[in-house]
Design an enzyme around this catalytic site. Structure first.
Site, PDB file in Angstrom:
ATOM      1  CB  CYS A  49       1.207   7.312  10.814  1.00 49.99           C
ATOM      2  SG  CYS A  49       2.782   6.739  11.467  1.00 49.99           S
TER       3      CYS A  49
ATOM      4  CB  CYS B  38       6.403  -1.660  16.138  1.00 53.78           C
ATOM      5  SG  CYS B  38       8.130  -1.368  15.643  1.00 53.78           S
TER       6      CYS B  38
ATOM      7  CB  CYS C 179       3.107  -0.653  13.669  1.00 54.45           C
ATOM      8  SG  CYS C 179       3.194  -0.392  11.878  1.00 54.45           S
TER       9      CYS C 179
ATOM     10  CD  GLU D 263      -2.972  -1.053   2.298  1.00 54.87           C
ATOM     11  OE1 GLU D 263      -4.140  -1.431   2.068  1.00 54.87           O
ATOM     12  OE2 GLU D 263      -2.584  -0.653   3.408  1.00 54.87           O
TER      13      GLU D 263
ATOM     14  CB  CYS E 120       6.829  -4.312   8.722  1.00 56.69           C
ATOM     15  SG  CYS E 120       8.230  -3.657   9.664  1.00 56.69           S
TER      16      CYS E 120
ATOM     17  CB  CYS F  15       3.232   7.712   2.595  1.00 56.24           C
ATOM     18  SG  CYS F  15       3.832   6.574   3.865  1.00 56.24           S
TER      19      CYS F  15
END
Length: 352
Positions: A340, A121, A124, A97, A117, A110
């Site tokens: 974010c 975290c 996230c 994305e 990932c 972005c």
């Protein structure tokens, strides 16, 4: 170089190659590779037959053996605030994305560097959703090309932030290869001060980035002012310690007039107290620092809550009183999970 080239349908993809790679593929003089480079990136032309400063024979050879292919757009979601989230489907079925954020005085893209990932975290959605693989340079650069070509023609500067899915310094070679093309005046011509790379602080790769002749702005994903809390939120703290990451960031040769940005996602009752703000101010005292406070963008899978507006204001005020430059990021695209920390892997049935 072979890892950077996609071959689908018998044609080799030239998009994503630098001048040396184009020359090697074509077997033509360097000036021909430079001409092709400008067509691909500065002009973003995908029809090889339209490259009119090549002779008919060369254009015919290009058309028969090569293509200029970008990632396929599987879907676009448009937020009520004008933000657009792109879902790209890649050749192997992986998805990524990217986000286009139109603003009054600038336009921001972005982009992602990994499908998913691996860092996990706790706050996230990208990390929670899992990890598939690194992206190739053409898949990274293609996100920017797609958004730039689809956006309205306006006389506003472009900002590119490498803050989408993934940790760019875990995909160092492909990420930096793509950034060179983006920052090249004959490529996408994004000024280094308008391009920001965000990292948790992968120290060996960060040292390599410091030695690059042209470098982007640097943003450090911090999210806690002391190691114990950071370890709870970010497992990478076990490998690369907070104090070492800060020390490396302070040595980073930022583009002229800039500052290292420290990103700090505020989590209600976890890291948003006045005491944490004072810790953060002490940690960054005397450094070329800007803190970007990011109130958590919630999602069902994220086990934290957003801070209250009063807590955000108090936290920012303590930093400002300590003479730390601070800003609060206004959420964009929250209603389409484009803000974010909300990008994530998706299943798609779109055909290539």
């Amino acid at each position: 170089m072979a890892d950077y080239i996609s071959n689908v349908g018998g044609k080799r993809n030239l998009f994503g190659l630098d001048r040396a790679g184009l020359q090697a593929e074509l077997g033509e003089p360097a000036y021909r590779a430079r001409q092709l480079y400008v067509w691909l990136y500065r002009r973003r032309v995908r029809d090889l037959a339209a490259m009119t400063d090549f002779g008919k024979a060369l254009r015919a050879r290009l058309e028969s053996s090569f293509e200029a292919r970008w990632p396929v757009v599987a879907s676009r979601d448009v937020s009520r605030d004008g933000t657009i989230k792109y879902l790209f489907q890649l050749d192997d079925g992986a998805t990524i994305e990217s986000v286009f954020i139109p603003e009054e005085r600038r336009r921001t893209i972005c982009i992602s560097t990994q499908a998913g990932c691996p860092l996990k975290c706790a706050f996230c959605l990208t990390g929670i959703a899992g990890y598939k693989r690194n992206l190739k340079p053409w898949e990274i650069v293609g996100q920017v090309a797609t958004v730039m070509e689809e956006a309205p023609r306006e006389r506003k500067p472009w900002n590119v932030v490498v803050m989408g899915m993934g940790e760019p310094l875990l995909n160092y070679d492909a990420s930096v290869h793509a950034l060179r093309i983006l920052m090249d005046p004959e490529g996408f011509a994004v000024a280094p001060k308008k391009l920001t790379l965000s990292t948790v602080g992968i120290l060996p790769a960060l040292e390599k980035l410091m030695a690059e002749p042209v470098r982007p702005n640097l943003a450090i994903s911090l999210h806690a002012p002391e190691p114990g809390l950071r370890r709870q939120l970010m497992p990478i703290e076990e490998k690369y310690r907070l104090e070492d990451v800060i020390a490396a960031a302070q040595r980073y040769p930022i583009p002229r007039g800039g500052r290292v940005t420290y990103e700090y996602v505020l989590l209600r009752g976890v890291n948003d107290s006045p005491a944490r703000a004072r810790q953060l101010a002490r940690l960054l005292r005397g450094s070329r620092a800007k803190v970007n406070l990011i109130p958590l963008n919630p999602a069902a899978e994220i086990p934290f809550e957003a801070p209250t507006p009063d807590a955000v204001d108090a936290f920012a005020g303590i930093l400002a009183d300590a003479h730390v430059t601070v800003s609060v990021r206004r959420p964009r695209g929250q209603d389409i999970l484009a803000a974010c920390g909300q990008l994530h892997l998706k299943e798609t049935t779109a055909s290539l």
